[in-house]
Design a protein around this motif. Structure first.
Motif, mmCIF file in Angstrom:
data_model
loop_
_atom_site.group_PDB
_atom_site.id
_atom_site.type_symbol
_atom_site.label_atom_id
_atom_site.label_comp_id
_atom_site.label_asym_id
_atom_site.label_seq_id
_atom_site.Cartn_x
_atom_site.Cartn_y
_atom_site.Cartn_z
ATOM 1 N N ASP A 254 0.855 -1.189 0.000
ATOM 2 C CA ASP A 254 0.000 0.000 0.000
ATOM 3 C C ASP A 254 0.893 1.242 0.000
ATOM 4 O OD1 ASP A 254 -1.899 1.959 0.327
ATOM 5 O OD2 ASP A 254 -2.518 1.331 2.344
ATOM 6 N N PRO A 255 1.518 1.537 -1.135
ATOM 7 C CA PRO A 255 2.468 2.657 -1.154
ATOM 8 C C PRO A 255 1.821 4.004 -0.861
ATOM 9 C CG PRO A 255 2.026 1.904 -3.393
ATOM 10 C CD PRO A 255 1.397 0.903 -2.470
ATOM 11 N N TYR A 256 0.559 4.152 -1.196
ATOM 12 C CA TYR A 256 -0.109 5.436 -0.997
ATOM 13 C C TYR A 256 -0.134 5.808 0.486
ATOM 14 C CZ TYR A 256 -3.566 9.159 -1.453
ATOM 15 O OH TYR A 256 -4.200 10.377 -1.421
ATOM 16 N N ASN A 257 -0.663 4.922 1.305
ATOM 17 C CA ASN A 257 -0.760 5.228 2.729
ATOM 18 C C ASN A 257 0.592 5.155 3.428
ATOM 19 O OD1 ASN A 257 -3.672 5.721 3.400
ATOM 20 N ND2 ASN A 257 -3.882 3.757 2.363
ATOM 21 N N GLU A 258 1.507 4.315 2.919
ATOM 22 C CA GLU A 258 2.825 4.243 3.537
ATOM 23 C C GLU A 258 3.581 5.546 3.362
ATOM 24 O OE1 GLU A 258 5.898 3.141 5.763
ATOM 25 O OE2 GLU A 258 3.985 2.074 5.584
ATOM 26 N N ALA A 259 3.498 6.154 2.178
ATOM 27 C CA ALA A 259 4.174 7.440 1.969
ATOM 28 C C ALA A 259 3.634 8.478 2.955
ATOM 29 C CB ALA A 259 3.971 7.908 0.532
ATOM 30 N N GLU A 260 2.339 8.441 3.200
ATOM 31 C CA GLU A 260 1.744 9.383 4.151
ATOM 32 C C GLU A 260 2.200 9.077 5.575
ATOM 33 O OE1 GLU A 260 -2.686 9.811 5.677
ATOM 34 O OE2 GLU A 260 -2.442 10.717 3.692
ATOM 35 N N ARG A 261 2.239 7.799 5.925
ATOM 36 C CA ARG A 261 2.665 7.428 7.277
ATOM 37 C C ARG A 261 4.083 7.914 7.553
ATOM 38 N NH1 ARG A 261 0.532 2.345 5.606
ATOM 39 N NH2 ARG A 261 -1.568 2.008 6.448
ATOM 40 N N GLN A 262 4.945 7.792 6.556
ATOM 41 C CA GLN A 262 6.334 8.178 6.775
ATOM 42 C C GLN A 262 6.466 9.682 6.998
ATOM 43 O OE1 GLN A 262 9.417 6.449 4.524
ATOM 44 N NE2 GLN A 262 8.551 4.396 4.639
ATOM 45 N N VAL A 263 5.677 10.466 6.290
ATOM 46 C CA VAL A 263 5.702 11.912 6.493
ATOM 47 C C VAL A 263 5.138 12.267 7.870
ATOM 48 C CG1 VAL A 263 4.682 14.086 5.721
ATOM 49 C CG2 VAL A 263 5.716 12.532 4.065
ATOM 50 N N ILE A 264 4.071 11.596 8.274
ATOM 51 C CA ILE A 264 3.510 11.834 9.609
ATOM 52 C C ILE A 264 4.535 11.512 10.689
ATOM 53 C CG2 ILE A 264 1.762 11.035 11.259
ATOM 54 C CD1 ILE A 264 -0.094 10.626 8.822
ATOM 55 N N TYR A 265 5.234 10.394 10.515
ATOM 56 C CA TYR A 265 6.277 10.020 11.467
ATOM 57 C C TYR A 265 7.353 11.106 11.528
ATOM 58 C CZ TYR A 265 10.399 7.647 13.318
ATOM 59 O OH TYR A 265 11.517 7.322 14.035
ATOM 60 N N ALA A 266 7.777 11.594 10.358
ATOM 61 C CA ALA A 266 8.826 12.611 10.320
ATOM 62 C C ALA A 266 8.377 13.891 11.016
ATOM 63 C CB ALA A 266 9.216 12.893 8.874
ATOM 64 N N ILE A 267 7.120 14.278 10.825
ATOM 65 C CA ILE A 267 6.604 15.488 11.479
ATOM 66 C C ILE A 267 6.677 15.332 12.994
ATOM 67 C CG2 ILE A 267 4.537 16.873 11.886
ATOM 68 C CD1 ILE A 267 3.753 16.275 8.958
ATOM 69 N N HIS A 268 6.290 14.176 13.484
ATOM 70 C CA HIS A 268 6.283 13.965 14.927
ATOM 71 C C HIS A 268 7.700 13.820 15.498
ATOM 72 C CE1 HIS A 268 1.959 13.424 14.505
ATOM 73 N NE2 HIS A 268 1.873 13.466 15.824
ATOM 74 N N GLU A 269 8.619 13.290 14.704
ATOM 75 C CA GLU A 269 10.002 13.208 15.159
ATOM 76 C C GLU A 269 10.642 14.588 15.228
ATOM 77 O OE1 GLU A 269 12.475 10.278 15.797
ATOM 78 O OE2 GLU A 269 10.462 10.091 16.651
ATOM 79 N N GLY A 270 10.379 15.422 14.219
ATOM 80 C CA GLY A 270 11.014 16.727 14.142
ATOM 81 C C GLY A 270 12.388 16.650 13.497
ATOM 82 N N THR A 271 12.832 17.777 12.960
ATOM 83 C CA THR A 271 14.071 17.770 12.175
ATOM 84 C C THR A 271 15.301 17.441 13.018
ATOM 85 O OG1 THR A 271 14.274 20.166 12.457
ATOM 86 C CG2 THR A 271 13.169 19.386 10.472
ATOM 87 N N THR A 272 15.332 17.902 14.255
ATOM 88 C CA THR A 272 16.508 17.640 15.093
ATOM 89 C C THR A 272 16.688 16.150 15.315
ATOM 90 O OG1 THR A 272 16.270 19.770 16.217
ATOM 91 C CG2 THR A 272 17.588 18.084 17.325
ATOM 92 N N SER A 273 15.614 15.467 15.648
ATOM 93 C CA SER A 273 15.685 14.025 15.888
ATOM 94 C C SER A 273 15.998 13.271 14.607
ATOM 95 C CB SER A 273 14.365 13.526 16.480
ATOM 96 O OG SER A 273 14.407 12.136 16.701
ATOM 97 N N LEU A 274 15.375 13.667 13.504
ATOM 98 C CA LEU A 274 15.637 13.004 12.223
ATOM 99 C C LEU A 274 17.105 13.118 11.831
ATOM 100 C CD1 LEU A 274 12.533 14.152 10.145
ATOM 101 C CD2 LEU A 274 12.985 11.833 10.974
ATOM 102 N N MET A 275 17.655 14.312 11.972
ATOM 103 C CA MET A 275 19.051 14.510 11.576
ATOM 104 C C MET A 275 20.018 13.830 12.535
ATOM 105 S SD MET A 275 19.158 15.909 8.690
ATOM 106 C CE MET A 275 20.935 16.089 8.678
#
Length: 674
Positions: A254-275
């Motif tokens: 289900d690539p459609y919803n997975e792409a959305e899930r990954q962006v949601i995860y990134a938003i909640h992590e925040g740039t500092t944590s992601l980097m």
């Protein structure tokens, strides 16, 4: 994770003052003239490749790893460009920020942090800096971080959109508002189907603001852009980011919803944590590195080669590396001998996880290789010259390399043996590698022709020198087949499996031809013609058929000037470098080292093209050859039956020391000093 200030914040924004050591400059590649010739440096994470360019916020394309369509209705497979969710634009006081209104433009590729950083002044009103990375911790996602400092009171508009390449059909796009817990999110989403094989691809993107910020992006149905507007006072600074994810049906049901899930995860992590997670993983990769003292230019080039190979694959993926990696659709993204002969050896020494993934790619496609052997009337397994995800032959039909370039089947078996020699993993050898090596040995036994004198020939092949089609007894093909048969016999003994007598008989009987003066003859009818690339000289290294230095030297002196100077690929001269360095000829070794990469560098970052005259970087095969020149040549490392050994070798006159660290499962360090 070691604390450090990135090239992004130091060179782009000048918000932090810090004196950087000389060592840090060896991790950075710079550009400062936007009007000079320019070839972009890709940022990749083994899942996707992002290609930034010189224009403000420009991202030329996204390449998906091993996601294939075809190049036409009945065409061969070609790796897909992804939907590009990383397109951003900026207006200042209603005027677009473009190359005509910017000054003080600079870019910096930071290899240590795997970021592509840009800075400029726009319309004399704002200082802008941004950093692009393909997140190592999220292999289907990328992040663009932006900082703006107002030099006067200004109105700023920032917009994001997506590009759906022409090879897709049925595209859909939408703007989505949703709340997850206490977080309000605004996302762009796109979905499309590839034109011919119906490969489904989806992308999502969103702005990430600092915690506490209350920006609400708007959506324009006409331009399909998501945007926000800010009014800044003189001296005010803001920061934000754009995160994007690209997923396909190859990797997700289900690539459609997975792409959305990954962006949601990134938003909640925040740039500092992601980097932080991204940099931590790159720090682990850089535990295995090459250090050159006395030649900063060579240090950057060699490290950039290693950076690009690390970027092109990842542990546990079960994928390998195509000649152009994730930089472009070059060679259709197929897997060639380039993987096993040129890129695999440095990865095997420096990153066992990536090397295992590259071998798993072949093991997982053994059944397809068995079917190909059967289809052509042979036994065992016959691997395709160009492989796509199915493991079937994907070479364009006009090229004789597809039906006739058979040495790749031996190259793969040799790579399996070298993996075992380094790891000494007997269980892996018995359960995964030996079935492949056995099938390869059976292929060569069925492929040879017995001569009247009892020797064996391999007829009608294309060798490593692809200018010679349909020849008999090609030197490299024959040598590789001999080694594959020898290693299969040894693997069988280790696994307590029977060793067929015919394997040993054929292995000892395959002919290696020579001229009357003792020079190895490339094939049965070769008489000094121009060659595409090193063929005979691969017998000296890496096959070790021509063992004595005098014979190796005669072969090298005969063939070195027969390589096509215009269209010969970069890596040929690296095998000359290895052999000369081990002979103790530092001057000649350094000459070959320079020839294996310098004519192929493209400004401004030194990305590597395939040939001196081509413009198709980044050429990962050449990167593999360049690394072997240093690791196996100047430092003298070699995988033997019992593991890694350091052979006698010499350094160029102006080099002080070469250190190869993080070698093998035990992460050993090897040093060669003058």
């Amino acid at each position: 994770m070691k604390a450090r200030i990135s090239c992004f914040f130091l060179l782009v924004f000048f918000f932090v003052q810090m004196v950087k050591g000389e060592d840090d400059t060896l991790w950075q590649l710079h550009a400062s003239d936007i009007n000079a010739p320019y070839v972009g440096a890709p940022m990749a994470n083994g899942g996707i490749g992002i290609l930034p360019w010189k224009e403000p916020f420009s991202v030329r394309q996204v390449i998906l790893n091993h996601v294939f369509d075809t190049d036409g209705p009945q065409g061969v497979s070609r790796v897909l460009k992804g939907i590009n969710p990383f397109l951003m634009s900026m207006d200042v006081d209603g005027k677009e920020v473009n190359t005509e209104c910017i000054t003080n433009w600079k870019q910096c590729v930071d290899m240590k942090e795997a970021t592509h950083n840009s800075s400029f002044r726009a319309a004399g009103k704002i200082d802008v800096g941004y950093s692009i990375c393909a997140l190592r911790n999220m292999p289907y996602a990328g992040l663009i971080r932006v900082e703006v400092k107002a030099l006067s009171d200004v109105s700023l508009k920032v917009a994001a959109r997506m590009d759906i390449p022409q090879e897709y059909s049925q595209p859909t796009q939408r703007f989505r508002k949703m709340r997850a817990d206490d977080t309000q999110m605004y996302m762009l989403q796109s979905y499309a189907v590839s034109a011919h094989r119906q490969q489904k691809v989806s992308a999502s993107s969103a702005f990430i603001f600092n915690k506490g910020a209350t920006q609400e992006p708007l959506y324009d149905e006409v331009t399909k852009e998501m945007s926000f507007v800010l009014n800044l006072k003189k001296g005010e600074q803001i920061s934000f980011a754009l995160v994007g994810s690209v997923c396909s049906a190859r990797d997700f049901s289900d690539p459609y919803n997975e792409a959305e899930r990954q962006v949601i995860y990134a938003i909640h992590e925040g740039t500092t944590s992601l980097m932080a997670a991204h940099c931590s993983l790159w720090n682990e990769l850089w535990e295995s590195d090459i250090l050159i003292e006395g030649d900063d230019e060579a240090q950057r080039a060699v490290r950039f080669a290693l950076f690009n190979l690390y970027s092109s694959c990842r542990e546990g993926s079960g994928l390998s590396i195509s000649p152009m990696g994730l930089s472009s659709q070059g060679y259709n993204g197929h897997i060639f001998w380039d993987s096993e002969l040129w890129m695999f050896p440095p990865m095997l020494l420096l990153n066992k996880g990536i090397a295992e993934s590259m071998i798993d790619y072949r093991i997982d496609r053994l059944m397809a290789a068995r079917k190909k052997a059967m289809a052509y009337g042979f036994k065992g397994a016959m691997f395709p010259w160009e492989s796509d995800d199915y493991g079937e032959e994907s070479t364009p039909t006009f090229a004789l390399t597809g039906p006739l370039e058979h040495h790749i089947t031996a190259d793969i078996s040799i790579a399996c043996w070298n993996y075992y020699c380094l790891t000494r993993d007997g269980q892996w050898l018995r359960t995964k590698a030996f079935p492949l090596m056995k099938a390869v040995a059976d292929f060569w036994v069925s492929r040879v022709t017995r001569n009247d004198d009892g020797s064996y020939s391999i007829c009608n092949v294309v060798g490593a020198d692809e200018y010679a089609n349909g020849v008999d007894d090609n030197a490299f093909t024959n040598g590789a087949a001999i080694r594959a048969l020898e290693y299969a016999c040894e693997a069988a003994r280790i696994c307590n499996e029977p060793v067929p007598e015919i394997w040993e008989e054929v292995g000892k009987g395959i002919r290696i031809l020579r001229f009357k003066d003792g020079v190895t003859r490339e094939h049965a009818t070769y008489n000094g013609e121009m060659i595409k690339q090193a063929d005979v000289n691969l017998l000296g290294y890496p096959l070790y058929f021509v063992g004595d230095a005098e014979s190796q030297k005669k072969d090298m002196e005969y063939y070195v000037d027969k390589i096509d100077p215009q269209n010969g690929p970069a890596m040929s001269y690296s095998v000359f470098c290895v052999q000369y360095a081990r002979m103790g000829d530092a001057k000649r070794a350094y000459e070959m080292f320079c020839r294996c990469y310098q004519p192929n560098l493209r400004a401004p970052f030194g990305v590597l093209a395939e040939t001196p005259t081509s413009d198709n970087p980044y050429f990962m095969t050449g990167a593999g050859g360049l690394l072997q020149a240093v690791i196996n040549g100047f430092c003298g490392l070699q995988i033997m039956d019992g593991g890694v050994e350091q052979l006698s070798s010499v350094l160029p006159a102006h080099w002080k020391k070469v250190t190869v660290k993080g070698v093998g499962p035990e992460k050993k360090m090897y040093v060669r000093e003058r």
